[in-house]
Scaffold this motif. Structure first.
Motif, short mmCIF file in Angstrom:
data_model
loop_
_atom_site.label_atom_id
_atom_site.label_comp_id
_atom_site.label_asym_id
_atom_site.label_seq_id
_atom_site.Cartn_x
_atom_site.Cartn_y
_atom_site.Cartn_z
N CYS A 108 0.91 -1.10 0.00
CA CYS A 108 0.05 0.02 0.06
C CYS A 108 0.85 1.31 0.20
N ASP A 109 2.03 1.30 0.79
CA ASP A 109 2.96 2.32 0.72
C ASP A 109 4.25 1.63 0.38
N ALA A 110 4.73 2.04 -0.55
CA ALA A 110 6.11 1.39 -1.05
C ALA A 110 7.38 1.76 -0.12
N THR A 111 7.12 2.76 0.70
CA THR A 111 8.34 3.04 1.73
C THR A 111 8.24 2.09 2.92
N SER A 112 7.22 1.48 3.14
CA SER A 112 7.22 0.24 4.30
C SER A 112 8.06 -0.74 4.06
N ALA A 113 9.07 -1.02 5.12
CA ALA A 113 9.82 -1.83 5.19
C ALA A 113 9.68 -3.11 6.16
N SER A 114 9.18 -2.76 7.11
CA SER A 114 8.76 -3.99 8.02
C SER A 114 7.43 -3.76 8.54
N GLU A 115 6.80 -4.50 9.15
CA GLU A 115 5.43 -4.56 9.64
C GLU A 115 4.88 -5.40 10.77
N LEU A 116 4.26 -5.04 11.62
CA LEU A 116 3.49 -5.84 12.90
C LEU A 116 1.96 -5.76 12.71
N VAL A 117 1.32 -6.91 12.64
CA VAL A 117 0.02 -7.22 12.57
C VAL A 117 -0.48 -7.92 13.59
N ASN A 137 11.76 1.34 8.35
CA ASN A 137 12.82 0.90 8.61
C ASN A 137 12.80 -0.53 8.53
N ALA A 138 13.62 -1.44 7.97
CA ALA A 138 13.62 -2.70 8.35
C ALA A 138 13.98 -3.31 9.65
N GLY A 139 13.31 -4.28 10.12
CA GLY A 139 13.88 -4.51 11.27
C GLY A 139 13.21 -3.73 12.40
N ARG A 140 12.41 -2.90 12.32
CA ARG A 140 11.90 -1.84 13.24
C ARG A 140 11.24 -2.70 14.31
N PHE A 141 10.34 -3.74 14.14
CA PHE A 141 9.74 -4.33 15.31
C PHE A 141 10.39 -5.43 15.78
N ASP A 142 10.49 -5.86 17.26
CA ASP A 142 11.03 -6.86 17.79
C ASP A 142 9.63 -7.80 18.54
N ALA A 143 10.18 -8.65 19.37
CA ALA A 143 9.33 -9.44 20.20
C ALA A 143 8.94 -8.69 21.28
N ASP A 144 9.47 -7.44 21.76
CA ASP A 144 8.94 -6.56 22.95
C ASP A 144 7.86 -5.89 22.35
N ASP A 145 7.74 -5.32 21.02
CA ASP A 145 6.76 -4.54 20.20
C ASP A 145 5.75 -5.48 20.13
#
Length: 161
Positions: A108-117, A137-145
């Motif tokens: 939907c947005d070509a600038t998205s690199a990482s996602e959390l759903v 940002n690639a890898g922005r989200f982790d297990a804490d998020d």
């Protein structure tokens, strides 16, 4: 008008403070759309490095765009399609460090690199929708998020049904 003093401490602290703010915003409001709108705005304001924060609602067997912050988005997503559709189909959190490597990713947005759903389930197990967070940002989200956002969704799921 609401004003929150959410400090930039540890992630655990951030999510605890977000939960308290989200509870204050939604505890007395019965309207699901209003609660989604305030939740999206709160996450957009306080979670760093996002380019989209919002909800897709389950309507007649497909995900339909709900309240969000960010650029205009895809309006309808089939269950099983893309990251949001995968979360809806599996009813499991999808933590994707590189969306371009995710089979069937919907850009939907070509600038998205990482996602959390995070899937949102009613008390009876019915899928209400998903919370979707995107980052440039690639890898922005982790297990804490993931854990923090799962706790936020658990807090408000009953207020979105």
């Amino acid at each position: 008008m609401y004003q929150f003093d959410i400090a930039a401490g540890s992630k655990a602290e951030l999510y605890r403070e977000l939960a308290a703010a989200l509870d204050a915003l939604t505890s007395d409001e019965p309207d699901a759309i209003a609660n989604m709108a305030n939740a999206a705005a709160l996450l957009w304001q306080y979670l760093p490095d996002l380019n989209w924060a919002g909800f897709y609602r389950m309507v007649d067997g497909e995900l339909v765009l709900g309240p969000f912050q960010g650029k205009p988005a895809c309006i309808r997503i089939a269950v099983g399609r893309g990251v949001c559709g995968a979360a809806a189909e599996t009813r499991r959190t999808q933590l994707v460090a590189d969306v371009h490597a995710f089979p069937g990713h919907i850009a939907c947005d070509a600038t998205s690199a990482s996602e959390l759903v995070i899937p949102i389930l009613a008390a009876d197990g019915r899928l209400i929708g998903v919370l979707d967070l995107d980052s440039p940002n690639a890898g922005r989200f982790d297990a804490d998020d993931a854990a923090g956002c799962e706790a936020l969704v658990a807090l408000i799921a009953g207020r979105l049904a």
